[in-house]
Design a protein around this motif. Structure first.
Motif, PDB file in Angstrom:
ATOM      1  N   ASN A   3       0.855  -1.180   0.000  1.00 15.77           N
ATOM      2  CA  ASN A   3       0.000   0.000   0.000  1.00 15.77           C
ATOM      3  C   ASN A   3       0.893   1.233   0.000  1.00 15.77           C
ATOM      4  O   ASN A   3       1.272   1.734   1.039  1.00 15.77           O
ATOM      5  N   GLU A 230     -18.203   5.805  -3.364  1.00 19.21           N
ATOM      6  CA  GLU A 230     -17.894   4.902  -2.255  1.00 19.21           C
ATOM      7  C   GLU A 230     -17.010   3.747  -2.709  1.00 19.21           C
ATOM      8  O   GLU A 230     -16.060   3.351  -2.017  1.00 19.21           O
ATOM      9  N   ALA A 234     -13.096   3.143  -1.481  1.00 26.72           N
ATOM     10  CA  ALA A 234     -12.643   1.863  -0.919  1.00 26.72           C
ATOM     11  C   ALA A 234     -11.433   1.335  -1.696  1.00 26.72           C
ATOM     12  O   ALA A 234     -10.469   0.838  -1.106  1.00 26.72           O
ATOM     13  N   GLU A 237      -8.230   3.106  -0.893  1.00 24.28           N
ATOM     14  CA  GLU A 237      -7.699   2.704   0.407  1.00 24.28           C
ATOM     15  C   GLU A 237      -7.280   1.236   0.419  1.00 24.28           C
ATOM     16  O   GLU A 237      -6.966   0.683   1.461  1.00 24.28           O
ATOM     17  N   HIS A 238      -7.307   0.625  -0.762  1.00 21.91           N
ATOM     18  CA  HIS A 238      -6.928  -0.777  -0.938  1.00 21.91           C
ATOM     19  C   HIS A 238      -7.852  -1.724  -0.158  1.00 21.91           C
ATOM     20  O   HIS A 238      -7.437  -2.821   0.220  1.00 21.91           O
ATOM     21  N   LYS A 239      -9.080  -1.322   0.042  1.00 13.82           N
ATOM     22  CA  LYS A 239     -10.095  -2.186   0.646  1.00 13.82           C
ATOM     23  C   LYS A 239     -10.836  -2.862  -0.502  1.00 13.82           C
ATOM     24  O   LYS A 239     -11.987  -2.542  -0.823  1.00 13.82           O
ATOM     25  N   TRP A 240     -10.147  -3.802  -1.114  1.00 14.52           N
ATOM     26  CA  TRP A 240     -10.632  -4.339  -2.382  1.00 14.52           C
ATOM     27  C   TRP A 240     -11.926  -5.123  -2.256  1.00 14.52           C
ATOM     28  O   TRP A 240     -12.788  -5.048  -3.135  1.00 14.52           O
ATOM     29  N   HIS A 241     -12.065  -5.865  -1.196  1.00 16.32           N
ATOM     30  CA  HIS A 241     -13.301  -6.656  -1.073  1.00 16.32           C
ATOM     31  C   HIS A 241     -14.519  -5.755  -0.867  1.00 16.32           C
ATOM     32  O   HIS A 241     -15.599  -6.037  -1.393  1.00 16.32           O
ATOM     33  N   ASP A 242     -14.338  -4.643  -0.136  1.00 11.81           N
ATOM     34  CA  ASP A 242     -15.430  -3.677   0.009  1.00 11.81           C
ATOM     35  C   ASP A 242     -15.766  -3.049  -1.332  1.00 11.81           C
ATOM     36  O   ASP A 242     -16.947  -2.907  -1.690  1.00 11.81           O
TER      37      ASP A 242
END
Length: 308
Positions: A3, A230, A234, A237-242
């Motif tokens: 990240n 949104e 996500a 922020e590297h919140k890939w599953h979200d």
């Protein structure tokens, strides 16, 4: 994937109802300088003990030092690599594919590394120096011994052959003894205190198997509405599953451009997560609905990674 960067830029390229694009720069893991790609694979490490008594301590610490370095790089420092000691058959061919394949099948791992017993050269000793202490030893000797290492590696997912690595170095080790000890006594003591030297040798041997990292820039698509914002946030922020959950919802539309955009973004996420086959499937769906101008570039990246 590291990240490293968050959202770099959000620039409108068409009208408000048309796709918008922002780019992400991410560090991607690439194969090591050895040519082996260990990412996502289970690993076992073994060492041969020739039962001479000279290599036991050195080899054990070498194998563990090697495994620990790989664990730091590929497994976040978690202890997941099993280390095995094997008695050496002096007539065995440990560079043979069948030898390593049999061991790999027993361990159940994807990749196996096997250290041959080190070949030690002639031991040299400096003059004994007096030391003050608790009476356990009254002399110290600086000793040196050259050695050669051979490491065999077999990757069940790579070419059907064994890779052989060879290196040489010199051990420099102080040994504490008594004045009455013979030269042979001192040499015998040397082999029992090579734990740190073995660990250093293992650490150095692992260096060529460490990951290399390259920065890649990838475009992601969004539209000017809260659900798309949104999903993009996500992703940044590297919140890939979200992000993927939101893109799945955004595919439920008859607007082919929007559906294709969500499918393309899914392909990017799968690529960054190492799911290359799934990335190709999402990209195929995106191209069928509405082909993006940067689809070809992403496809080339995915196919290049699949070949490694």
């Amino acid at each position: 994937m590291k990240n490293k960067y968050l959202l770099c830029a959000m620039a409108a390229v068409m009208a408000a109802c048309s796709p918008q694009v922002f780019t992400m720069s991410v560090d991607m893991r690439h194969p090591s300088s050895s040519g082996l790609d260990l990412s996502g694979k289970s690993i076992a490490v073994a060492y041969l003990d020739d039962l001479s008594g000279r290599d036991t301590v050195f080899s054990a610490y070498m194998a563990n030092g090697f495994a620990q370095q790989l664990e730091k790089d590929y497994f976040g420092g978690n202890t997941v690599i099993d280390v095995y000691r094997l008695e050496k058959d002096m007539g065995g061919d440990y560079a043979a594919r069948d030898t390593l394949l049999n061991f790999l099948m027993d361990s159940g791992d994807d990749v196996v590394f096997l250290f041959d017993s080190p070949e030690f050269g002639a031991v040299s000793a400096a003059e004994r120096q007096p030391v003050s202490g608790d009476g356990q030893a009254d002399r110290m000797v600086n000793m040196t011994v050259p050695y050669t290492l051979r490491l065999y590696a077999y990757d069940s997912m790579d070419k059907d052959s064994v890779r052989v690595y060879k290196g040489t170095s010199i051990i420099r080790q102080p040994v504490f003894c008594n004045q009455a000890d013979t030269d042979e006594d001192v040499r015998d003591k040397l082999w029992g205190v090579l734990d740190k030297q073995g660990e250093k040798a293992g650490n150095r041997s692992a260096s060529i198997f460490m990951s290399t990292w390259k920065t890649e820039t990838l475009p992601l698509v969004y539209f000017e509405s809260s659900p798309w914002y949104e999903a993009s946030q996500a992703a940044s922020e590297h919140k890939w599953h979200d992000a993927m959950e939101k893109w799945m919802t955004l595919m439920k539309t008859d607007n082919m451009s929007k559906r294709s955009s969500a499918e393309y973004d899914m392909a990017v996420a799968c690529y960054l997560l190492g799911e290359y086959d799934l990335a190709i499937k999402w990209l195929d769906r995106s191209d069928k609905d509405y082909k993006m101008s940067f689809s070809g570039s992403l496809r080339n990246k995915i196919l290049a990674r699949k070949k490694k």
